[in-house]
Design a protein around this motif. Structure first.
Motif, PDB file in Angstrom:
ATOM      1  N   HIS A  20       0.829  -1.199   0.000  1.00 63.73           N
ATOM      2  CA  HIS A  20       0.000   0.000   0.000  1.00 63.73           C
ATOM      3  C   HIS A  20       0.867   1.253   0.000  1.00 63.73           C
ATOM      4  CE1 HIS A  20       0.264   1.095   4.317  1.00 63.73           C
ATOM      5  NE2 HIS A  20       0.227  -0.204   4.585  1.00 63.73           N
ATOM      6  N   LYS A  53      -5.694   2.584   6.703  1.00 64.72           N
ATOM      7  CA  LYS A  53      -5.245   1.452   5.861  1.00 64.72           C
ATOM      8  C   LYS A  53      -3.988   0.796   6.429  1.00 64.72           C
ATOM      9  CE  LYS A  53      -4.212   2.466   1.511  1.00 64.72           C
ATOM     10  NZ  LYS A  53      -4.457   2.693   0.075  1.00 64.72           N
ATOM     11  N   ALA A 113      -3.911  -3.082   7.694  1.00 64.89           N
ATOM     12  CA  ALA A 113      -2.993  -4.070   7.101  1.00 64.89           C
ATOM     13  C   ALA A 113      -2.189  -4.773   8.202  1.00 64.89           C
ATOM     14  CB  ALA A 113      -2.056  -3.379   6.113  1.00 64.89           C
ATOM     15  N   PRO A 137       4.286  -0.743   3.373  1.00 66.72           N
ATOM     16  CA  PRO A 137       3.602   0.578   3.354  1.00 66.72           C
ATOM     17  C   PRO A 137       4.354   1.606   2.500  1.00 66.72           C
ATOM     18  CG  PRO A 137       4.863   0.331   5.371  1.00 66.72           C
ATOM     19  CD  PRO A 137       5.114  -0.920   4.574  1.00 66.72           C
ATOM     20  N   SER A 164       4.344   3.064  -0.382  1.00 67.31           N
ATOM     21  CA  SER A 164       4.754   2.801  -1.784  1.00 67.31           C
ATOM     22  C   SER A 164       6.120   2.113  -1.860  1.00 67.31           C
ATOM     23  CB  SER A 164       4.803   4.094  -2.620  1.00 67.31           C
ATOM     24  OG  SER A 164       3.650   4.864  -2.470  1.00 67.31           O
ATOM     25  N   ASP A 168       0.373   2.911  -6.404  1.00 66.61           N
ATOM     26  CA  ASP A 168      -0.969   2.514  -6.843  1.00 66.61           C
ATOM     27  C   ASP A 168      -1.099   2.474  -8.357  1.00 66.61           C
ATOM     28  OD1 ASP A 168      -2.049   1.997  -4.431  1.00 66.61           O
ATOM     29  OD2 ASP A 168      -3.048   3.924  -4.208  1.00 66.61           O
ATOM     30  N   ALA A 200      -3.955  -5.689  -1.954  1.00 70.06           N
ATOM     31  CA  ALA A 200      -3.740  -4.234  -1.963  1.00 70.06           C
ATOM     32  C   ALA A 200      -5.071  -3.587  -1.608  1.00 70.06           C
ATOM     33  CB  ALA A 200      -3.256  -3.758  -3.337  1.00 70.06           C
ATOM     34  N   ALA A 201      -5.039  -2.301  -1.351  1.00 75.73           N
ATOM     35  CA  ALA A 201      -6.291  -1.590  -1.064  1.00 75.73           C
ATOM     36  C   ALA A 201      -6.212  -0.193  -1.675  1.00 75.73           C
ATOM     37  CB  ALA A 201      -6.534  -1.525   0.446  1.00 75.73           C
ATOM     38  N   PRO A 202      -6.170  -0.132  -3.002  1.00 75.34           N
ATOM     39  CA  PRO A 202      -6.101   1.193  -3.638  1.00 75.34           C
ATOM     40  C   PRO A 202      -7.394   1.974  -3.432  1.00 75.34           C
ATOM     41  CG  PRO A 202      -5.512  -0.570  -5.179  1.00 75.34           C
ATOM     42  CD  PRO A 202      -6.117  -1.218  -3.972  1.00 75.34           C
ATOM     43  N   ASN A 237     -11.304   5.666   4.329  1.00 70.57           N
ATOM     44  CA  ASN A 237     -10.318   6.620   4.811  1.00 70.57           C
ATOM     45  C   ASN A 237     -11.100   7.822   5.332  1.00 70.57           C
ATOM     46  OD1 ASN A 237      -8.541   8.816   5.122  1.00 70.57           O
ATOM     47  ND2 ASN A 237      -7.018   7.824   3.850  1.00 70.57           N
ATOM     48  N   TYR A 285     -11.435   2.801   0.063  1.00 72.26           N
ATOM     49  CA  TYR A 285     -10.576   1.813  -0.589  1.00 72.26           C
ATOM     50  C   TYR A 285     -11.341   0.543  -0.919  1.00 72.26           C
ATOM     51  CZ  TYR A 285      -7.063   4.670   1.772  1.00 72.26           C
ATOM     52  OH  TYR A 285      -6.300   5.714   2.236  1.00 72.26           O
ATOM     53  N   VAL A 335     -10.387  -3.343  -0.861  1.00 72.09           N
ATOM     54  CA  VAL A 335      -9.385  -4.371  -0.570  1.00 72.09           C
ATOM     55  C   VAL A 335      -9.534  -5.411  -1.684  1.00 72.09           C
ATOM     56  CG1 VAL A 335      -8.558  -6.053   1.096  1.00 72.09           C
ATOM     57  CG2 VAL A 335      -9.557  -3.904   1.889  1.00 72.09           C
TER      58      VAL A 335
END
Ligand code: SIN
Length: 330
Positions: free
Chosen positions: A33, A41, A45, A66, A68, A73, A88-90, A146, A236, A238
């Protein structure tokens, strides 16, 4: 049979049996993520990793990446389909290459608050959207909050005209692009990992984000104004690859799903708290001015942005938009 032949035979049998009984390699789940660890998030995770360790011990190992660290993303969904990342959870805004319908969540002023978002996401229509990308090899396992987005800028933004001509970073979403075009501003699609530097170097004038992201990534230190607009949602999905998920043994998949549901519920509780806490921490920092809109000023933003709904009605579906909007009524 000679004693030496018998011994060799026993050794061979024991070796074969031993190899068969040796523990299989664990299933590795890489969860990549882009946000900080101390966010809904990031904390979700980490909770998922803990629950899996408790319940699946040496069968499944979750590795969380975490900030990046592993992939941004812009890449993560592509590499998920290749098997390089399993979870992932974009942000829901980042799926436009795979489906049109999730763009629903980007429509400005669609949801009044996270409670309305919860009501819609738990409805049949909301749950149906989790499956909207199965043909593309991606499956949504749950929604994670979020929070509501605010506008930050180098200039005070009180009415839509104040945004005219300014450059705003946006996530890769056509709806968000149209939203800023409706203000005669210039939207620029950039990955999350670049936002701080773009703001700091004044390559862009502003951006839209949640209190939690602006606080944890220090955007408030390089933006003198934040308008409390609550104009959009940053939630997000998941997500995992259908191939990976369907290939898991049934009992492992069930245990993972239960751990995910619990960690998502935990992350969602944190999201509610952080909306208030991180907002207050930003105000207390005195690094930026938080602008509260009067009802009349807010109505002008609604009027300026709302035409975007019509632009995307065919792609998203009028019924779906109506169902989501209706969730504002308890
Ligand atoms: C995130 O919260 O995952 C990133 C949001 C963004 O790209 O602005």
């Amino acid at each position: 049979m000679k004693r030496s032949t018998l011994a060799a035979l026993s050794l061979a049998i024991a070796t074969t049996l031993g190899a068969g009984l040796a523990a299989a390699d664990p299933i590795v789940i890489k969860f990549a993520h882009v946000v900080a660890e101390n966010t809904p998030k990031g904390l979700m995770a980490d909770r998922f990793k803990e629950l899996v360790a408790e319940r699946l011990g040496d069968k499944v190992v979750v590795e969380v990446y975490p900030n990046s660290q592993l992939f941004g993303d812009d890449k993560v969904l592509e590499v998920m389909q290749l098997g390089d990342v399993q979870l992932a959870a974009p942000a829901l805004s980042k799926f436009s290459r795979y489906t049109d319908v999730l763009a629903l969540y980007d429509l400005p002023f669609l949801f009044e608050d996270l409670h309305a978002v919860d009501r819609f996401q738990q409805s049949e229509a909301g749950q149906g959207l989790l499956k909207s990308m199965e043909k593309k090899g991606l499956i949504g396992l749950g929604y994670l909050h979020n929070g509501m987005k605010q506008l930050s800028s180098s200039q005070p933004l009180r009415v839509p005209e104040d945004a005219k001509g300014l450059k705003f970073r946006i996530m890769a979403s056509e709806v968000l692009e149209a939203q800023f075009e409706a203000l005669d501003a210039a939207p620029i699609k950039k990955p999350f990992s670049e936002v701080f530097t773009l703001l700091q170097t004044k390559a862009i004038d502003g951006q839209e984000n949640t209190w939690s992201n602006m606080y944890s990534k220090k955007f408030f230190e390089v933006q003198p104004y934040i308008t409390e607009s609550n104009h959009g949602l940053l939630d997000y999905l998941v997500v995992t690859s259908t191939e990976f998920w369907n290939g898991l043994p049934d009992d492992v998949r069930d245990t993972l799903k239960a751990a995910l549901d619990e960690s998502i519920a935990y992350g969602n509780r944190i999201a509610y708290d952080k909306e208030a806490e991180d907002r207050q921490a930003i105000i207390d920092s005195k690094r930026t001015e938080v602008i509260e809109l009067t009802p009349e000023e807010r109505a002008q933003w609604v009027q300026a942005m709302r035409p975007v709904w019509k632009q995307f009605e065919d792609e998203i579906g009028a019924d779906l938009i109506d169902a989501a909007y209706a969730a504002n009524q308890e």
